[in-house]
Design a protein around this motif. Sequence first.
Motif, short mmCIF file in Angstrom:
data_model
loop_
_atom_site.label_atom_id
_atom_site.label_comp_id
_atom_site.label_asym_id
_atom_site.label_seq_id
_atom_site.Cartn_x
_atom_site.Cartn_y
_atom_site.Cartn_z
N ASN A 166 0.79 -1.24 0.00
CA ASN A 166 0.00 0.00 0.00
C ASN A 166 0.82 1.29 0.00
OD1 ASN A 166 -2.67 -1.30 0.25
ND2 ASN A 166 -1.83 -1.99 2.19
N LEU A 167 2.07 1.23 0.38
CA LEU A 167 2.87 2.44 0.53
C LEU A 167 4.12 2.43 -0.34
CD1 LEU A 167 2.64 2.70 4.42
CD2 LEU A 167 1.13 3.77 2.75
N ALA A 168 4.08 1.70 -1.44
CA ALA A 168 5.26 1.57 -2.30
C ALA A 168 5.72 2.91 -2.86
CB ALA A 168 4.97 0.59 -3.43
N ALA A 169 4.79 3.82 -3.12
CA ALA A 169 5.17 5.14 -3.65
C ALA A 169 5.90 5.97 -2.60
CB ALA A 169 3.93 5.89 -4.13
N MET A 170 5.54 5.80 -1.34
CA MET A 170 6.20 6.55 -0.26
C MET A 170 7.54 5.95 0.12
SD MET A 170 2.99 7.29 2.27
CE MET A 170 4.04 7.91 3.56
N PHE A 171 7.62 4.63 0.10
CA PHE A 171 8.82 3.92 0.50
C PHE A 171 9.28 3.03 -0.66
CE2 PHE A 171 6.20 4.28 4.46
CZ PHE A 171 6.97 5.25 5.07
N PRO A 172 10.08 3.56 -1.57
CA PRO A 172 10.44 2.80 -2.77
C PRO A 172 11.28 1.56 -2.49
CG PRO A 172 11.60 4.89 -2.70
CD PRO A 172 10.65 4.89 -1.56
N TYR A 173 12.11 1.57 -1.46
CA TYR A 173 12.92 0.39 -1.15
C TYR A 173 12.27 -0.38 0.00
CZ TYR A 173 16.48 -2.54 0.88
OH TYR A 173 17.14 -3.61 1.40
N PRO A 174 11.69 -1.53 -0.27
CA PRO A 174 11.08 -2.31 0.82
C PRO A 174 12.12 -3.22 1.48
CG PRO A 174 10.52 -3.29 -1.30
CD PRO A 174 11.38 -2.08 -1.57
N PRO A 175 12.52 -2.93 2.72
CA PRO A 175 13.53 -3.77 3.37
C PRO A 175 12.95 -5.12 3.78
CG PRO A 175 12.69 -2.19 4.91
CD PRO A 175 12.05 -1.87 3.59
N GLN A 176 13.83 -6.08 3.95
CA GLN A 176 13.42 -7.36 4.51
C GLN A 176 13.26 -7.19 6.02
OE1 GLN A 176 12.69 -10.03 2.64
NE2 GLN A 176 13.14 -8.72 0.88
N GLN A 177 12.55 -8.10 6.65
CA GLN A 177 12.26 -7.96 8.07
C GLN A 177 13.53 -7.92 8.92
OE1 GLN A 177 9.53 -10.81 9.65
NE2 GLN A 177 9.65 -10.00 11.72
N SER A 178 14.50 -8.76 8.63
CA SER A 178 15.71 -8.79 9.46
C SER A 178 16.50 -7.49 9.31
CB SER A 178 16.59 -9.98 9.10
OG SER A 178 17.02 -9.88 7.76
N GLY A 179 16.57 -6.96 8.10
CA GLY A 179 17.27 -5.70 7.88
C GLY A 179 16.57 -4.53 8.55
N TYR A 180 15.24 -4.52 8.47
CA TYR A 180 14.45 -3.46 9.10
C TYR A 180 14.65 -3.49 10.61
CZ TYR A 180 10.26 -0.75 10.35
OH TYR A 180 9.38 0.17 10.87
N ASN A 181 14.61 -4.70 11.17
CA ASN A 181 14.78 -4.86 12.61
C ASN A 181 16.16 -4.38 13.05
OD1 ASN A 181 15.52 -6.30 15.17
ND2 ASN A 181 13.38 -6.94 15.00
N LYS A 182 17.20 -4.75 12.30
CA LYS A 182 18.57 -4.31 12.64
C LYS A 182 18.69 -2.80 12.57
CE LYS A 182 20.75 -8.55 11.08
NZ LYS A 182 21.53 -9.18 10.02
N ARG A 183 18.11 -2.19 11.53
CA ARG A 183 18.18 -0.73 11.40
C ARG A 183 17.43 -0.04 12.54
NH1 ARG A 183 18.42 2.12 6.50
NH2 ARG A 183 18.66 3.88 7.89
N LEU A 184 16.28 -0.59 12.94
CA LEU A 184 15.53 0.00 14.05
C LEU A 184 16.35 -0.04 15.34
CD1 LEU A 184 11.89 -1.35 13.62
CD2 LEU A 184 12.68 0.98 13.31
#
Length: 118
Positions: free
Chosen positions: A37-55
């Motif tokens: 639903n938000l691909a236009a706002m967030f063009p790069y969709p991270p994988q869950q493990s990468g998102y978690n590490k960045r958070l």
Amino acid sequence: MGCPPQSSDAELVTRAVAQALLGFRSEARWLRFARKNLAAMFPYPPQQSGYNKRLRAGLPLFKKAIRLLATDTDFWFDNHWIVDSTPVECGRSRPTVRRSEMVGRAGYGYCASRTRFF
């Protein structure tokens, strides 16, 4: 060292705030929703493990953002503090909750995973 992130720190904060405001507790569900639903706002969709590490790595950034927002409110200079705490068990049944002295003052809820009222 690894590859540099494809999204900025500002995008990370925006994603995390959107996740919280939209009520997604599950990172996997949030990332699926954002990809769809938000691909236009967030063009790069991270994988869950990468998102978690960045958070987790972005914790100092989040603390700074929260502090800046907090100092911009009237509550910062007030004598009262708003806190969020762990739920406290108050009864094991509906009748117990109804006859409590805290009826009307406290917020009551039921935790299905613990099968208890808080």
